[in-house]
Design a protein around this motif. Structure first.
Motif, PDB file in Angstrom:
ATOM      1  N   GLU A 147      -3.026   9.832  -0.146  1.00  0.00           N
ATOM      2  CA  GLU A 147      -2.777   9.797  -1.594  1.00  0.00           C
ATOM      3  C   GLU A 147      -1.481   9.062  -1.901  1.00  0.00           C
ATOM      4  O   GLU A 147      -1.393   8.314  -2.870  1.00  0.00           O
ATOM      5  CB  GLU A 147      -2.717  11.208  -2.167  1.00  0.00           C
ATOM      6  CG  GLU A 147      -4.074  11.770  -2.460  1.00  0.00           C
ATOM      7  CD  GLU A 147      -4.016  12.912  -3.441  1.00  0.00           C
ATOM      8  OE1 GLU A 147      -3.155  12.893  -4.351  1.00  0.00           O
ATOM      9  OE2 GLU A 147      -4.841  13.819  -3.302  1.00  0.00           O
ATOM     10  N   GLU A 148      -0.473   9.268  -1.083  1.00  0.00           N
ATOM     11  CA  GLU A 148       0.818   8.614  -1.307  1.00  0.00           C
ATOM     12  C   GLU A 148       0.686   7.100  -1.210  1.00  0.00           C
ATOM     13  O   GLU A 148       1.358   6.356  -1.928  1.00  0.00           O
ATOM     14  CB  GLU A 148       1.843   9.123  -0.289  1.00  0.00           C
ATOM     15  CG  GLU A 148       3.252   8.764  -0.638  1.00  0.00           C
ATOM     16  CD  GLU A 148       3.708   9.313  -1.985  1.00  0.00           C
ATOM     17  OE1 GLU A 148       4.448   8.602  -2.674  1.00  0.00           O
ATOM     18  OE2 GLU A 148       3.307  10.431  -2.362  1.00  0.00           O
ATOM     19  N   ALA A 149      -0.193   6.620  -0.332  1.00  0.00           N
ATOM     20  CA  ALA A 149      -0.408   5.177  -0.197  1.00  0.00           C
ATOM     21  C   ALA A 149      -0.982   4.577  -1.479  1.00  0.00           C
ATOM     22  O   ALA A 149      -0.732   3.417  -1.792  1.00  0.00           O
ATOM     23  CB  ALA A 149      -1.334   4.898   0.982  1.00  0.00           C
ATOM     24  N   PHE A 150      -1.733   5.358  -2.234  1.00  0.00           N
ATOM     25  CA  PHE A 150      -2.324   4.880  -3.477  1.00  0.00           C
ATOM     26  C   PHE A 150      -1.343   4.918  -4.649  1.00  0.00           C
ATOM     27  O   PHE A 150      -1.625   4.378  -5.714  1.00  0.00           O
ATOM     28  CB  PHE A 150      -3.565   5.696  -3.834  1.00  0.00           C
ATOM     29  CG  PHE A 150      -4.744   5.403  -2.958  1.00  0.00           C
ATOM     30  CD1 PHE A 150      -5.426   4.206  -3.065  1.00  0.00           C
ATOM     31  CD2 PHE A 150      -5.179   6.330  -2.024  1.00  0.00           C
ATOM     32  CE1 PHE A 150      -6.513   3.934  -2.264  1.00  0.00           C
ATOM     33  CE2 PHE A 150      -6.270   6.066  -1.216  1.00  0.00           C
ATOM     34  CZ  PHE A 150      -6.934   4.867  -1.326  1.00  0.00           C
ATOM     35  N   ALA A 151      -0.193   5.532  -4.473  1.00  0.00           N
ATOM     36  CA  ALA A 151       0.759   5.721  -5.571  1.00  0.00           C
ATOM     37  C   ALA A 151       1.332   4.415  -6.116  1.00  0.00           C
ATOM     38  O   ALA A 151       1.760   4.356  -7.255  1.00  0.00           O
ATOM     39  CB  ALA A 151       1.899   6.631  -5.129  1.00  0.00           C
ATOM     40  N   THR A 152       1.329   3.367  -5.311  1.00  0.00           N
ATOM     41  CA  THR A 152       1.943   2.106  -5.733  1.00  0.00           C
ATOM     42  C   THR A 152       0.946   1.088  -6.279  1.00  0.00           C
ATOM     43  O   THR A 152       1.337  -0.030  -6.592  1.00  0.00           O
ATOM     44  CB  THR A 152       2.697   1.473  -4.551  1.00  0.00           C
ATOM     45  OG1 THR A 152       1.764   1.220  -3.499  1.00  0.00           O
ATOM     46  CG2 THR A 152       3.804   2.386  -4.048  1.00  0.00           C
TER      47      THR A 152
END
Length: 90
Positions: A24-29
């Motif tokens: 999910e963190e990878a999709f944050a940007t």
């Protein structure tokens, strides 16, 4: 309100509650355009890549199996043959 790509992907069903936090963190940007692309691909992938999706279980990606190969790089290198500097016999 600021654009949140993760929430948009959750709302579209691309991300689920079982998605690992680091993914999910990878999709944050992601930008809005990139997020829209992923949302549009969600419905298209099964039609375009049915054999890939058939192996994804319940639609969620699983850890891919890795097959290790023991290769002798020196024996299999054809660097000389490709570059023209050697015969390629080695």
């Amino acid at each position: 309100m600021a654009f949140d790509p993760r929430q948009t992907l959750r709302d579209a069903g691309v991300l689920s509650s079982s998605t690992r936090p680091e993914i999910e963190e990878a999709f944050a940007t992601l930008t809005r355009e990139e997020t829209d692309l992923l949302v549009s691909l969600k419905s298209r992938l099964p039609a375009v890549l049915p054999e890939v999706m058939a192996h994804s279980g319940d639609g969620q990606w699983t850890t891919p199996e890795v097959e290790a190969h023991d290769l002798d790089a020196a024996a299999s290198c054809l660097c000389g043959a490709w570059s023209g500097s050697g015969s390629g016999a080695n």
